[in-house]
Design a protein around this motif. Structure first.
Motif, short mmCIF file in Angstrom:
data_model
loop_
_atom_site.label_atom_id
_atom_site.label_comp_id
_atom_site.label_asym_id
_atom_site.label_seq_id
_atom_site.Cartn_x
_atom_site.Cartn_y
_atom_site.Cartn_z
N SER A 140 -11.80 3.33 -0.20
CA SER A 140 -10.45 3.06 -0.60
C SER A 140 -9.98 3.56 -1.63
N GLN A 141 -11.01 4.51 -2.52
CA GLN A 141 -10.63 5.28 -3.55
C GLN A 141 -10.30 6.62 -3.25
N GLY A 142 -10.46 6.92 -1.93
CA GLY A 142 -10.34 8.32 -1.60
C GLY A 142 -9.09 8.82 -1.23
N ILE A 143 -8.98 10.24 -0.88
CA ILE A 143 -7.48 10.61 -0.67
C ILE A 143 -7.36 10.47 0.71
N VAL A 144 -6.21 10.26 1.37
CA VAL A 144 -5.77 10.04 2.59
C VAL A 144 -5.07 11.08 2.90
N ILE A 148 0.58 -1.18 -0.01
CA ILE A 148 0.08 0.02 0.01
C ILE A 148 0.99 1.38 0.12
N PRO A 149 0.67 2.23 -1.20
CA PRO A 149 1.61 3.33 -1.00
C PRO A 149 1.17 4.31 0.54
N LYS A 150 2.01 5.08 0.96
CA LYS A 150 1.99 5.85 1.86
C LYS A 150 1.00 6.98 1.52
N ARG A 151 0.06 7.16 2.40
CA ARG A 151 -0.99 8.20 1.93
C ARG A 151 -2.02 7.34 1.16
N GLY A 152 -2.01 6.09 1.21
CA GLY A 152 -2.99 5.42 0.31
C GLY A 152 -3.68 4.27 0.77
N ALA A 153 -4.59 3.58 -0.02
CA ALA A 153 -5.40 2.57 0.41
C ALA A 153 -5.53 1.46 -0.51
N ARG A 154 -5.76 0.36 -0.07
CA ARG A 154 -6.10 -0.83 -0.96
C ARG A 154 -7.35 -1.50 -0.50
N MET A 155 -8.03 -2.21 -1.37
CA MET A 155 -9.27 -3.04 -0.95
C MET A 155 -8.96 -4.42 -0.95
N VAL A 192 -8.28 -1.04 3.36
CA VAL A 192 -7.09 -0.91 4.41
C VAL A 192 -6.40 0.24 4.06
#
Lengths: 119, 817
Positions: A57-61, A17-24, A34
């Motif tokens: 999971s598709q949003g901006i973290v 998972i990228p930092k400031r990111g998410a996966r489903m 996550v």
């Protein structure tokens, strides 16, 4: 929480998972999002915004929050609450990092699934 | 039994080896030293104060005559070793002096690099390395007037400062764009250049010396661009090279330097090497701290301590020029997974930057206040976790609370040269001078006197801050709506400050402009990402985590979490092959809806996210690329059929539309850009409700801007009329580029045009062919980095993590039931 160690499920490496990111994660009764923050905390939440069901999971973290991609509701990753005056809460699932792997709480996942069946 | 130690070289490194040796066991070795210089060991890093006259040679001696005598050392002065006989374990000096050794230490140091320029052998060309060089420079300064120093690194600047203090008119010529680029980031290099210039030393950066001029002695230098700079002496200070001839001739392993292992042993275990002649783990060092670390290990090894090991050094640099405080250490390049903490204080001329990776300091650049340099350096070397200190780290060890800068102070912190108004090229100092000289008290006055803020007005906020700073409480500035809750700055201020402060990453902007959140929010991060991308094309690394999902996965998210896919159809023109490929994709992936859009494209709706790369792969094989229907960028150029088919057509509107689309696609803009080209004033392509529209007429082309047909419906305004297609393309690129440079994130062209005024746009794009050309050229430059089909990249596997679930646990769930 009375979680036994063997209830933790390894869902992948932190670096997946990228930092400031998410996966489903695909689960039996829907999807789990996550999240990984800039400072490497991980959070798992039901992947549905309480507002209109947008895939979180598709949003901006940002910080420990995510902004829903559909209508910009801001969700707190630690509690699952909507940040702001609106009501609503996303179900959270405990998650932690162990030797670079992400583990989520299998029991929490099961509870989520039961709730789904009940509704 | 006392062994015989021979040392080749008498510099600081072998001197330190002997200090350690005598301290631990004064009787272990009988020592012989060969010194090519005719003197005792002195502190070479203090040559600068000797050159400037602040110190004398006696002040910088490390080991005096008594020390050599007291330790029974045989010192051969002015005797260069010319041969090592490893078989016989013997060295031979140039004058025939011979010494036998049991152990040998090579410390031949380094020599200045001499660029083989024409005229390099002329009298008056010198280097800056040892006391002889300093003596020559001091003597030259007494007899001559003008000096040129080639090289704006540590040594060059120290030489220049010394010569200038000796009364010479001094010019520094430096190849790189900023001074000391190996030790400083560009921002600090820029401040340094200002300080050096302020001392009366001329600085030419980005300047390549082509020749040294003169007949009997130096008369000047010529640069690559043809400029000639008169000079009576030329000092070459472009770097050093390890002196390895002796070691190489002796058959020892040599790369750039004499290769040593962690025990400081060369390829011959009886021979050690220390100092600047050494290459250890691929690195050669030119600073004193690593040499001392090597010396300690070498001494221990000579005394049989097998555990002593040198594992390399992290180095720090200080410039030894009185009145300029500068410190740098470690690695300070921007990079993935790196963060920086920046503090600027204009009043005190302070710039501090820490580079953090994994909660550890990996680099530090301090300018103007270096008191905390050793503390940061210690944290860096020990790899200390700075998480706890993070909030106040930048304020230094003695931090006892301090107020953050307010925006006015941040603007005050800009260097005098900072360009406040980009439209009219007005610098901060010019505005301050005008405020003082003409007693200005409002923005209008500044506009009248300096032209700053007189065109697009986006620097108005900065001008107000300058007025506030100059006038104090006497000035009341207009309220600006901030970008978001994370900052006090508005969009225009942020854009201007990114340029003025050379801010090149989102963390840099957030630190320099005192963001109140660590990580921004979903409003400011996409805006900053766009501003940085538009400001530093080719340099700034796009941060995909700061983009909305549509731009991150290059498709449009739909209400059910599926995506829509819109391939590009240049100018709205398609073909049987393309339509067939689209039909096949629809069948293969069971895409539920196919619809024609208002912009003359075909929209495939309801595509599963996991299918996107495969869908694009199939479309790509038919030549279809991303239509950017999701982008804050060029969406479509809608056309009518023009002279090809239409009986009313006046120009080839289809061809022109295709040409415009092929030229403009891929560019990121503040908000979406839709265009239209109509072949006659009947306007079937609806060009006059587009962001940029072209209406063909018999005599040429009308250019329109600022239309909209969405939330607001708005007809365009006529910008100008041009005669040729080429002119259309150049004008359109210039308008789009101006919008890219001035627009606020998510501000459509019509809103931007209303805000800055059509006259201001005309001023840039129509009235001034030079400015138009510059805008066009900047657009073309940024397109070099923007025109890559994102679908092809992802179909080939890029960003795969965006499209795949992390894991599929559905089987697990089923098993649990």
């Amino acid at each position: 929480m009375n979680v036994m160690p063997n209830h933790w499920i390894d869902v992948g490496a932190l670096d997946d998972i990228p930092k400031r990111g998410a996966r489903m994660i695909k689960a039996a009764h829907g999807c789990i999002a996550v999240f990984r923050t800039a400072d490497d905390q991980v959070f798992a939440l039901d992947d549905r915004c309480p507002h209109r069901g947008g895939p979180l999971s598709q949003g901006i973290v940002h910080g420990t929050r995510v902004t829903c991609p559909l209508h910009e509701a801001v969700i707190r990753l630690d509690t699952g609450e909507i940040d702001g005056p609106d009501d609503g809460r996303v179900t959270t699932v405990a998650a932690r990092i162990e030797s670079g792997r992400i583990l989520i709480d299998g029991e929490g996942l099961a509870i989520l699934a039961e709730r789904e069946i009940a509704s | 039994m006392t062994q015989r130690l021979v040392v080749v070289g008498n510099g600081m490194a072998p001197g330190r080896v002997l200090d350690h040796l005598f301290e631990r066991d004064p009787d272990a070795y009988r020592v012989t030293i060969f010194n090519a210089e005719p003197r005792v060991n002195y502190n070479r890093i203090l040559l600068s104060p000797v050159l400037s006259g602040e110190k004398g040679f006696d002040d910088i001696i490390i080991h005096d005559e008594a020390w050599y005598a007291g330790h029974g050392i045989t010192l051969h002065r002015g005797c260069k070793v010319v041969h090592i006989d490893r078989q016989a374990r013997r060295v031979v000096g140039a004058d025939g002096t011979v010494a036998d050794y049991d152990r040998l230490v090579i410390a031949t140091g380094s020599a200045p690099i001499i660029i083989p320029l024409p005229g390099v052998d002329l009298p008056g060309v010198m280097t800056y390395r040892d006391l002889d060089d300093v003596d020559a420079m001091v003597e030259a300064a007494a007899r001559h007037r003008r000096a040129v120093v080639i090289g704006g690194g540590l040594l060059g600047l120290e030489a220049a400062a010394g010569l200038q203090q000796r009364g010479m008119e001094t010019t520094v010529i430096h190849l790189a764009p900023t001074l000391m680029e190996r030790q400083l980031d560009p921002a600090a290099g820029f401040l340094l250049e200002q300080a050096v210039t302020a001392r009366g030393i001329a600085v030419h950066t980005g300047a390549n010396t082509k020749a040294i001029l003169g007949r009997d002695r130096v008369e000047g230098v010529r640069l690559e661009d043809g400029r000639e700079i008169p000079a009576d002496i030329v000092v070459m200070a472009v770097g050093i090279r390890p002196s390895t001839d002796l070691a190489r001739a002796a058959g020892l392993e040599v790369n750039r330097g004499v290769v040593v292992d962690d025990a400081m042993a060369t390829s011959d275990p009886e021979i050690l090497a220390v100092g600047e002649c050494v290459e250890h783990r691929g690195t050669c060092y030119g600073l004193v701290a690593p040499l001392y670390e090597m010396a300690k290990v070498a001494a221990a090894r000579l005394l049989g301590d097998g555990s002593a090991a040198y594992t390399g050094s992290v180095t720090s640099t200080k410039l030894k020029v009185t009145g300029i405080d500068l410190f740098s250490a470690g690695d300070f390049a921007d990079g993935k997974d790196r963060e920086e903490i920046v503090l600027r204080d204009a009043r005190r001329g302070v710039y501090k930057r820490l580079i953090i990776a994994g909660n550890r300091i990996i680099g530090a650049v301090l300018y103007g206040e270096t008191r905390d340099g050793p503390w940061f350096f210690d944290l860096l070397k020990t790899g200390a976790d700075i998480t706890e200190l993070r909030e106040t780290l930048i304020f230094g060890q003695g931090y006892a609370g301090g107020a953050p800068l307010d925006p006015t102070e941040a603007v005050a912190a800009l260097p005098a040269e900072a360009e406040i108004c980009g439209c009219n090229g007005v610098r901060k100092q010019t505005i301050l001078d005008a405020i003082a000289a003409a007693g200005l008290s409002d923005v209008r006055g500044v506009r009248t006197h300096t032209k700053a803020s007189a065109s697009c007005g986006s620097c108005t906020g900065l001008v107000e801050h300058l007025l506030a700073r100059a006038l104090g409480d006497g000035f009341v500035k207009a309220a600006v709506e901030s970008v978001c809750g994370c900052t006090k700055f508005g969009h225009d201020d942020v854009r201007r400050l990114i340029v003025a402060q050379q801010l090149k990453s989102i963390p840099a902007v957030m630190q320099a402009l005192e963001w109140t959140t660590s990580c921004g929010c979903a409003k400011c991060r996409p805006a900053l990402n766009y501003y940085l991308l538009a400001t530093w094309p080719g340099e700034y690394q796009d941060d995909s985590q700061s983009r909305f999902i549509n731009e991150r996965v290059h498709a449009n998210i739909q209400r059910d979490g599926t995506y829509s896919v819109v391939p590009r159809m240049w100018g709205g023109v398609t073909s049987a092959a393309e339509l067939r490929a689209i039909a096949d994709v629809v069948d293969r992936f069971a895409i539920p809806t196919v619809k024609v859009t208002g912009g003359q494209r075909i929209d495939l709706l309801g595509v599963r996210k996991e299918d996107l790369p495969a869908v694009w792969g199939d479309l790509g094989r038919a030549g279809l690329v991303s239509g950017h229907a999701y982008a804050k960028g060029l969406r479509t150029v809608k056309t009518c059929v023009g002279t090809d088919w239409c009986r009313f057509g006046t120009q080839d509107s289809t061809g022109l539309g295709v040409r415009l689309e092929k030229f403009l696609w891929g560019s990121w803009t503040p908000a979406k850009v839709k265009m239209g080209v109509s072949g006659c004033p009947r306007n079937c392509a609806e060009a006059t409700i587009k962001d940029v529209g072209v209406v063909c007429v018999d005599s040429g082309f009308e250019l329109h801007v600022g239309g909209a047909a969405g939330l607001h419906v708005k007809g365009t305004q006529l910008l100008c009329k041009v005669a040729t297609e080429d002119a259309v393309v150049e004008h359109c690129a210039a308008v789009v580029q101006l919008y890219r440079e001035q627009g606020r994130y998510l501000e459509r062209i019509y809103k931007w045009a209303d805000r800055v005024g059509l006259d201001s746009i005309r001023e840039h794009v129509v009235d001034d062919a030079g400015r138009r050309r510059e805008l066009h050229d900047r657009f073309v430059f940024s397109q070099r980095f923007a025109q890559k089909d994102p679908w092809a990249e992802r179909a080939a596997g890029a960003q795969a993590h965006e499209f795949r679930p992390l894991v599929d646990l559905t089987g697990l769930g089923a098993a649990a039931e």
